[in-house]
Scaffold this motif. Sequence first.
Motif, PDB file in Angstrom:
ATOM      1  N   ALA A 201     -10.708   6.971  -6.174  1.00  0.00           N
ATOM      2  CA  ALA A 201      -9.524   7.374  -5.420  1.00  0.00           C
ATOM      3  C   ALA A 201      -9.210   8.825  -5.737  1.00  0.00           C
ATOM      4  CB  ALA A 201      -8.339   6.501  -5.792  1.00  0.00           C
ATOM      5  N   ARG A 202      -8.603   9.530  -4.777  1.00  0.00           N
ATOM      6  CA  ARG A 202      -8.199  10.902  -5.024  1.00  0.00           C
ATOM      7  C   ARG A 202      -6.820  11.098  -4.413  1.00  0.00           C
ATOM      8  NH1 ARG A 202      -7.801  10.855  -0.409  1.00  0.00           N
ATOM      9  NH2 ARG A 202      -9.020  11.647   1.298  1.00  0.00           N
ATOM     10  N   PRO A 203      -6.124  12.170  -4.807  1.00  0.00           N
ATOM     11  CA  PRO A 203      -4.764  12.368  -4.302  1.00  0.00           C
ATOM     12  C   PRO A 203      -4.746  12.487  -2.781  1.00  0.00           C
ATOM     13  CG  PRO A 203      -5.339  14.029  -5.967  1.00  0.00           C
ATOM     14  CD  PRO A 203      -6.569  13.243  -5.697  1.00  0.00           C
ATOM     15  N   GLY A 204      -3.685  12.023  -2.170  1.00  0.00           N
ATOM     16  CA  GLY A 204      -3.563  12.072  -0.720  1.00  0.00           C
ATOM     17  C   GLY A 204      -3.583  13.491  -0.191  1.00  0.00           C
TER      18      GLY A 204
ATOM     19  N   THR B 172       6.269   8.969  -1.885  1.00  0.00           N
ATOM     20  CA  THR B 172       5.669   8.826  -3.217  1.00  0.00           C
ATOM     21  C   THR B 172       5.536   7.359  -3.635  1.00  0.00           C
ATOM     22  OG1 THR B 172       7.863   9.226  -4.153  1.00  0.00           O
ATOM     23  CG2 THR B 172       6.317  11.083  -4.127  1.00  0.00           C
ATOM     24  N   SER B 173       6.040   6.445  -2.809  1.00  0.00           N
ATOM     25  CA  SER B 173       5.786   5.027  -3.101  1.00  0.00           C
ATOM     26  C   SER B 173       4.377   4.636  -2.640  1.00  0.00           C
ATOM     27  CB  SER B 173       6.843   4.142  -2.439  1.00  0.00           C
ATOM     28  OG  SER B 173       6.570   4.009  -1.050  1.00  0.00           O
ATOM     29  N   ALA B 174       3.749   5.461  -1.804  1.00  0.00           N
ATOM     30  CA  ALA B 174       2.365   5.223  -1.394  1.00  0.00           C
ATOM     31  C   ALA B 174       1.447   5.737  -2.501  1.00  0.00           C
ATOM     32  CB  ALA B 174       2.074   5.931  -0.079  1.00  0.00           C
ATOM     33  N   ALA B 175       0.521   4.893  -2.931  1.00  0.00           N
ATOM     34  CA  ALA B 175      -0.295   5.235  -4.095  1.00  0.00           C
ATOM     35  C   ALA B 175      -0.963   6.616  -4.011  1.00  0.00           C
ATOM     36  CB  ALA B 175      -1.325   4.142  -4.351  1.00  0.00           C
ATOM     37  N   PRO B 176      -1.563   6.996  -2.864  1.00  0.00           N
ATOM     38  CA  PRO B 176      -2.237   8.301  -2.865  1.00  0.00           C
ATOM     39  C   PRO B 176      -1.278   9.462  -3.111  1.00  0.00           C
ATOM     40  CG  PRO B 176      -2.936   6.982  -0.981  1.00  0.00           C
ATOM     41  CD  PRO B 176      -1.778   6.260  -1.603  1.00  0.00           C
ATOM     42  N   TYR B 177       0.006   9.252  -2.819  1.00  0.00           N
ATOM     43  CA  TYR B 177       0.968  10.339  -2.956  1.00  0.00           C
ATOM     44  C   TYR B 177       1.916  10.134  -4.142  1.00  0.00           C
ATOM     45  CZ  TYR B 177      -0.860  11.748   1.514  1.00  0.00           C
ATOM     46  OH  TYR B 177      -1.717  12.143   2.505  1.00  0.00           O
ATOM     47  N   ALA B 178       1.594   9.186  -5.006  1.00  0.00           N
ATOM     48  CA  ALA B 178       2.485   8.871  -6.125  1.00  0.00           C
ATOM     49  C   ALA B 178       2.679  10.084  -7.025  1.00  0.00           C
ATOM     50  CB  ALA B 178       1.940   7.688  -6.921  1.00  0.00           C
ATOM     51  N   GLY B 179       1.671  10.953  -7.109  1.00  0.00           N
ATOM     52  CA  GLY B 179       1.770  12.099  -8.007  1.00  0.00           C
ATOM     53  C   GLY B 179       2.284  13.357  -7.332  1.00  0.00           C
TER      54      GLY B 179
END
Lengths: 240, 850
Positions: free
Chosen positions: B401-404, B432-439
């Motif tokens: 996986a990688r960041p959105g 940010t509740s979506a995993a790819p954008y959590a960070g």
Amino acid sequence: MLHDAARRADPEMMTDGPLSLADAAFRLHPSGALFWPEEQALVVADLHFEKGSSFARHGVMLPPYDTAVTLDLLADVIAFYRPKIVVALGDSFHDRAAPDRLPEPYRERLAALQAGREWIWIAGNHDPDVPEGFGGDVYAEVACGDIVFRHEPALGAHPGEIAGHLHPAARIRVRGRSLRRRCFVTDGTRLVLPAFGVYTGGLNVCDRAFEPVVPRHLMAAHLLGRDRVYAVAGCDLHPD
Amino acid sequence: MNADPLEPDLPEVFRRWFETRGWQPRAHQLDLLARARAGRSVLLIAPTGAGKTLAGFLPSLTDLAAAAAMRKKPGAPARGPHTLYISPLKALAVDIARNLEAPVAEMGLPITLETRTGDTPQHKRRRQTLSPPDILLTTPEQVSLLLAYRDARRFFANLSTVIVDELHALTTVKRGDLLSLGIARLRAHSPDLRTIGLSATVAAPDDLRAWLVAQQAGAPPQLADLIEVAGGAKPDIEILKSDERIPWAGHSARYALPDVYRAVKAHGMALIFVNTRSQAEAVFQELWRINEDGLPIALHHGSLDVGRRRKVEEAMTAGALRAVVCTSTLDLGIDWGDVDLVVHVGAPKGASRLAQRIGRANHRLDEPSKALLVPANRFEVLECQAALDANYVGAQDTPAARPGALDVLAQHVLGMAVAAPFSDEALYHEVTSAAPYAGLDRATFSRVVDFVATGGYALGTYERFARIRRTREGLWRVANPKVAQQYRLNVGTIVEAPMLKVRLSSRKRGGTIGRGGRVLGEIEEAFIESLSPGDTFLFAGEVLRFEALREAEALVSRATAETPKIPAYAGGKFPLSTYLADSVRAMLADPDAWERLPEAVRDWLLLQRDTSLLPRRDSLLVETFPRAGRFYMVAYPFEGRLAHQTLGMLLTRRLERIGARPLGFVASDYALSVWALSDLGARFKAGRPSLDELFDEDMLGDDLEAWMAESYLLKRTFRACAVIAGLIERRFPGKEKSGRQVTVSSDLIYDVLRSHEPDHILLQATWADAARGLLDIHRLGELLSRIKGRIMLSDSDRVTPLAMPVMLEIGRESISGAADEALLMEAAASLEREALTRDGTEGEAERDAP
């Protein structure tokens, strides 16, 4: 699609090429500008200032730096030739409202470029009347001996016409690769300049819009390279 | 039938249905049902044939069956859908709908189900929004479109379940990023939403589990439940043993096709997978040439017209075909009837990809799938063997996986403004509740919102043209209805190279071309541009003659009995996976492992050992030798074509600077060859430069920066980001013809932006994409650090055996972007020659040209 490479090459590295038209000798500069040594005149076509902000008006937020880059390029080529006269061959402003949108710093840069030289705005279809406050003089067309400067190539024009408007570009094919560049295009008697503005696209010289101006069998295109122009015969050019 | 302790959970009507079919619900199906009923979100990982789809739908079907008993008062207002099924492929959604209709009808359930894809007619879509089905089967793009409707909240208020099929194919691409944001919004509309992910086996299941559920800032990753079904019978995989000589290089596998044809004849129905569309065309053509029995063999790839593809799919389902030559368009879990053999032509490039493709054969769990690997050249023999070993040990090399992506976020932000006014705070929380954008940090989010509003330029001149504006209450809303329209036209993350329709026309008669036959499919504009009228090429399984270009269509006629130019279009070139690359290196370094290889390949490696060196697992072999007045170096990193290409660009830059006069390079998946006018071997031995200096990691600093500024690869990446982010509009066929002077090329925008605002958010997105994708910088970085101080030089007086394959690639692969000025020079030279042979004054001016 292949497009022009980054356009702002080192001005020191550039060399121009010769062209004669109606017994007058000109220099073709790889920036897309034309120089007439005898009259110390520099000619540029289709600057399209504020094309970026024109798109922004319609919700397409192109980077707002096009006028700045076009002015940079213009400053480079003015520094190169130090002309007494500059002729802008029309469509200098992308639309009628463009002069109002031109940010103040660019107005000042333009004024600095105009200082100490004659500046001629030829009216174009995008900018039929260049407004007051931009210095220089506005003409529908200008004649100087056999040479005539106008925006749009005229039907059945006499030899010696120099125009813009069409944004000529040419495609060559070498060793299975294809390359498209802006270009000057001539039939030996008249000349169409490439668009100088940084956001301007090009129309292929094989398009039928060029037929009445420069017949294909007499055509020579001078393609803009990184630091020189390259002359290619019409029969070696390809449509898009 | 044995009673299962869990079985009472299954409603009577379902139990009876299983019984009448002689089936028994599987443990994982009941497990998933129980968890979903408890409101849990679940990731189901199961091999093909395990009844994954039915498992995914059981919770919804049982819910809806129970609810049906209670509702349906006449005149009751239409409710929104209960379940959204989302698949990465339109065809898969259609196929699943078909498969689901049967049990629903057989059980007599009053459940409505419908598909909604890009192909669904406008009137049906409108009706669906007014009167939605219970189960809507659709694609990620349609979810975004539905969410941007003004009454999306009402439409989705009743939503209980989202099923995402083939989740493994979505989580590592931009479409998955977009869908994750869409699901975050669905959760906001329907807080009790449960999600069910269906996936093939992956390397890191936790990435997918996190993707399925809402994340919380600062908290450890939240994970969906996991149900994993052990693999079925071990597949029966063989590498094709041909009596023909295996070629050094090339990808056609032509030598082996008579053997493939025999294998097709010996089976009921074969799927023949290839890696690229051009390979598909070539293999299809060759198979038909030797198809003396006239077996029904079909072709299926992404460039073909949809109608033609559907026909092939229907024929497959009906069992009317014996073989289909296909690309990744058939990769994903469509059940196409009784496939009993999977042939893989060319190396599979990744162990997981191979496992999934092989899973297409034989959809019954308990019987082994049968597969035949057909290496096209000698390196591919090694790769096939490595992949085969990996499949047996169950290795997984799916990407991490990688960041959105930020361009995707920009598109979503605009969509959310189109749907309803939003506040920064709430949307940031949701995104940010979506995993790819959590960070994602708040500042970057704000920059993306600014970008959507006014382009996000430091020179804030576009305020008055803003697309979205803040209301007095501080909510962002769209400035005018045109913005919403622009958004709808540009939704989605798939940015194809500009395509032209290929239309069949009658042959030239007296200089004119007959208008109109049917459309055969679409082909990259760049490929058509490389053709001159009269050139022939292979497309849609036929040899076609290019006649003319007319209004964004390529007119072609049929040409028979000619040798065609083969389309070189780019579709589906995968680089070798890191895992397989390592296995290939290990195999090369271990002569004991060569026992399993065909004799010709073994002899080739032995010869290499005797005349030069063998690459080792943890070091880099560099060979140098002279040939025909030039000096070559060949390096063998085995890191895939993309990383090698980037390395090649950087090495030649470096060699140029130190005066070694490099002339060019060519990269394959396995090796890289650079040639120069100076003796590279002598230079390396004398330390001018040493190999350690040449391959120093610092090339990823300034050299990379400088090269990227001009790289056409980066411009291509920028274009994709700019389209996704909504900076420039998608090109629509037919629209661009008149627009050459009007539209602004993305290359020009890139140049201007890079020189005036190098930190712009879109350049940031472009850089992130390129580093992962086209340039594979990440992998190159790992290589350079791995081989530091471990480069072996072998200087020979001639081409070595191992170098042969990459040497044969020279001239086949064009070196892009390197020599534009040289090409112009050459074109100009031809005019100068002409000018010299012409008399009169016309050529006069040109004679002075330098």
